[in-house]
Design an enzyme around this catalytic site. Structure first.
Site, PDB file in Angstrom:
ATOM      1  N   ARG A 193      -6.740   8.273 -11.058  1.00 53.22           N
ATOM      2  CA  ARG A 193      -7.276   8.807  -9.590  1.00 53.22           C
ATOM      3  C   ARG A 193      -6.015   9.353  -8.737  1.00 53.22           C
ATOM      4  NH1 ARG A 193      -6.720   6.904  -4.095  1.00 53.22           N
ATOM      5  NH2 ARG A 193      -8.893   7.437  -3.029  1.00 53.22           N
ATOM      6  N   VAL A 194      -6.498  10.282  -8.080  1.00 54.14           N
ATOM      7  CA  VAL A 194      -5.670  10.853  -7.070  1.00 54.14           C
ATOM      8  C   VAL A 194      -6.342  10.881  -5.757  1.00 54.14           C
ATOM      9  CG1 VAL A 194      -4.320  12.762  -6.264  1.00 54.14           C
ATOM     10  CG2 VAL A 194      -3.878  12.178  -8.527  1.00 54.14           C
ATOM     11  N   GLY A 195      -5.671  10.527  -4.501  1.00 57.24           N
ATOM     12  CA  GLY A 195      -6.741  10.308  -3.369  1.00 57.24           C
ATOM     13  C   GLY A 195      -6.407  11.639  -2.409  1.00 57.24           C
ATOM     14  N   ASP A 196      -6.579  11.485  -1.190  1.00 58.26           N
ATOM     15  CA  ASP A 196      -6.239  12.544  -0.184  1.00 58.26           C
ATOM     16  C   ASP A 196      -4.755  12.754   0.046  1.00 58.26           C
ATOM     17  OD1 ASP A 196      -6.676   9.961   0.944  1.00 58.26           O
ATOM     18  OD2 ASP A 196      -6.092  11.142   2.778  1.00 58.26           O
ATOM     19  N   THR A 216      -5.773   8.639   6.779  1.00 58.17           N
ATOM     20  CA  THR A 216      -6.014   7.481   5.998  1.00 58.17           C
ATOM     21  C   THR A 216      -7.189   7.041   5.911  1.00 58.17           C
ATOM     22  OG1 THR A 216      -4.858   5.338   6.124  1.00 58.17           O
ATOM     23  CG2 THR A 216      -5.714   6.113   8.158  1.00 58.17           C
ATOM     24  N   GLY A 217      -7.151   6.137   4.728  1.00 60.18           N
ATOM     25  CA  GLY A 217      -8.640   5.704   4.483  1.00 60.18           C
ATOM     26  C   GLY A 217      -9.183   6.261   3.199  1.00 60.18           C
ATOM     27  N   THR A 246      -2.377   4.021   3.718  1.00 56.40           N
ATOM     28  CA  THR A 246      -1.240   4.976   3.611  1.00 56.40           C
ATOM     29  C   THR A 246      -0.322   4.988   4.905  1.00 56.40           C
ATOM     30  OG1 THR A 246      -2.808   6.086   2.390  1.00 56.40           O
ATOM     31  CG2 THR A 246      -1.112   7.421   3.317  1.00 56.40           C
ATOM     32  N   THR A 285       2.016   7.089  -0.290  1.00 55.45           N
ATOM     33  CA  THR A 285       0.891   5.877  -0.352  1.00 55.45           C
ATOM     34  C   THR A 285       0.861   5.463  -1.964  1.00 55.45           C
ATOM     35  OG1 THR A 285      -1.407   5.138  -0.089  1.00 55.45           O
ATOM     36  CG2 THR A 285      -1.027   7.307  -1.070  1.00 55.45           C
ATOM     37  N   SER A 302       0.750  -1.267   0.043  1.00 51.90           N
ATOM     38  CA  SER A 302       0.251   0.074  -0.017  1.00 51.90           C
ATOM     39  C   SER A 302       0.757   1.260   0.010  1.00 51.90           C
ATOM     40  CB  SER A 302      -0.926   0.016   1.317  1.00 51.90           C
ATOM     41  OG  SER A 302      -0.201  -0.236   2.335  1.00 51.90           O
ATOM     42  N   GLY A 318      -9.815   8.206   0.252  1.00 56.06           N
ATOM     43  CA  GLY A 318      -9.503   9.425   0.108  1.00 56.06           C
ATOM     44  C   GLY A 318     -10.258  10.547  -0.273  1.00 56.06           C
TER      45      GLY A 318
HETATM   46  N1  ASP Z   1      -6.054   7.658   1.553  1.00 58.31           N
HETATM   47  C1  ASP Z   1      -5.351   6.717   0.784  1.00 58.31           C
HETATM   48  C2  ASP Z   1      -6.150   7.061  -0.694  1.00 58.31           C
HETATM   49  O1  ASP Z   1      -7.212   7.245  -0.568  1.00 58.31           O
HETATM   50  C3  ASP Z   1      -5.497   5.374   0.961  1.00 58.31           C
HETATM   51  C4  ASP Z   1      -5.209   4.702   2.218  1.00 58.31           C
HETATM   52  O2  ASP Z   1      -5.071   5.558   3.323  1.00 58.31           O
HETATM   53  O3  ASP Z   1      -5.558   3.739   2.643  1.00 58.31           O
HETATM   54  O4  ASP Z   1      -5.461   6.862  -1.724  1.00 58.31           O
END
Ligand code: ASP
Length: 338
Positions: free
Chosen positions: A226-229, A249-250, A198, A216, A93, A252
């Protein structure tokens, strides 16, 4: 407890519609009594300290701690600590061992922020081993905050970072297997607590300066592009050295929607403890989403006094905590169980 602070927090609690139990006063001034976090430390000012998300945080914290103990800054600690996780080829990850998007590309996101509110970020970066160091380079040597995709990669190569072929062969095999299964099921990437994690890290040096970073490979099997948070300042990470710092985390998309880490820091600015700020931010995510199925999000924060808090939507989120006396995992508090 300082009466003015209590009044301020009480007022904040009613503005935010928080329950009385969250803001219950205790004889020793600890606002939330029942938690197992470090939320009761503000008066002791214990630092330096390092916190980071999930189990991989233990090895990262160790390196970050050594860096600080050897005279490094909080920023050095963040970079060196996170490079450990990025270097772990078994980590699916974070870094080049990470899972690809649905087209088989491993695209990496990272950001870094220091005590002067300087920040740097890279997103959609492919085939470069240390996104966190590239993010630091962006911060320290350019006029920009964020570089993405090919531009970020070219910048990294120009600055001496080495190219790495991704996905790793074993990761590619896993992706191919997944792809085959998808032909039979729905063509929608799913997120759950097994396909993301992350690493976000916050470090406080001996002078109480706070820096943070986040790196991450993002949501496994995400759509290409795609780009996350995680690389977004204010979503995956935010630091204000006058107040504190937070990482997320989680999922995004949910974190971006409420500018999660910035929200945590702003709540602390208004008087909430690190723990209360994380809880209120999670509450906001819960309020904004009708369907919470698989919607795991967690926040980890540290305030200017070195008090730490962590809260997630679902159980299972934990973080690594390291200071002079302790090096251990701590379970975050949560709103609901899976
Ligand atoms: N926050 C990250 C994302 O959405 C993933 C993660 O934290 O597990 O890319």
């Amino acid at each position: 407890m300082d009466r003015r602070k209590l009044i301020k927090i009480g007022a904040l609690g009613s503005i935010l519609g928080l329950s009385k139990s969250v803001f219950g006063e205790t004889s020793n001034g600890i606002l939330i009594k029942e938690n197992n976090l470090i939320d009761n430390e503000p008066k002791k000012m214990i630092y330096p300290k390092i916190v980071s998300t999930w189990n991989h945080g233990m090895a990262a914290n160790q390196k970050a701690w050594e860096t600080i103990k050897n005279g490094g800054t909080a920023l050095d600690a963040i970079e060196q600590g996170l490079r450990v996780t990025e270097s772990d080829l078994t980590n699916r990850s974070v870094g080049i061992g990470g899972m690809p998007d649905r087209t088989g590309h491993v695209t990496l996101d990272a950001c870094i922020m220091d005590e002067q509110s300087r920040c740097g970020s890279v997103a959609f970066l492919e085939g470069i081993d240390h996104p966190i160091s590239v993010a630091r380079k962006v911060m320290e040597t350019t006029q920009h905050v964020m570089l993405v995709g090919k531009g970020a990669k070219d910048f990294a190569i120009e600055n001496g970072f080495s190219k790495i072929k991704t996905p790793l062969p074993e990761v590619k095999a896993e992706w191919k297997k997944w792809l085959k299964e998808q032909e039979k099921i729905v063509k929608q990437p799913q997120i759950n607590h097994e396909n993301h994690d992350t690493i976000g890290m916050l470090a406080m040096d001996k002078d109480g300066n706070i820096c943070g970073g986040c790196t991450t490979s993002g949501w496994a099997y995400k759509l290409h592009g795609r780009v996350g948070d995680s690389p977004i300042i204010g979503a995956g990470l935010f630091i204000d050295n006058e107040v504190g710092g937070a990482v997320a985390t989680g999922l995004g998309e949910a974190i971006i929607r409420i500018a999660g880490s910035h929200t945590v820091v702003e709540l602390m600015r208004q008087g909430a403890s690190a723990m209360e700020a994380c809880k209120e931010t999670v509450d906001r995510i819960i309020k904004k989403h009708k369907n919470l199925e698989g919607l795991q999000c967690g926040f980890l924060a540290i305030d200017k006094n070195g008090s730490v808090g962590a809260f997630s939507v679902y159980n299972g989120f934990n973080f690594a905590y390291t200071d002079e006396k302790q090096h251990k995992m701590i379970d975050a508090h949560f709103d609901r169980t899976w």
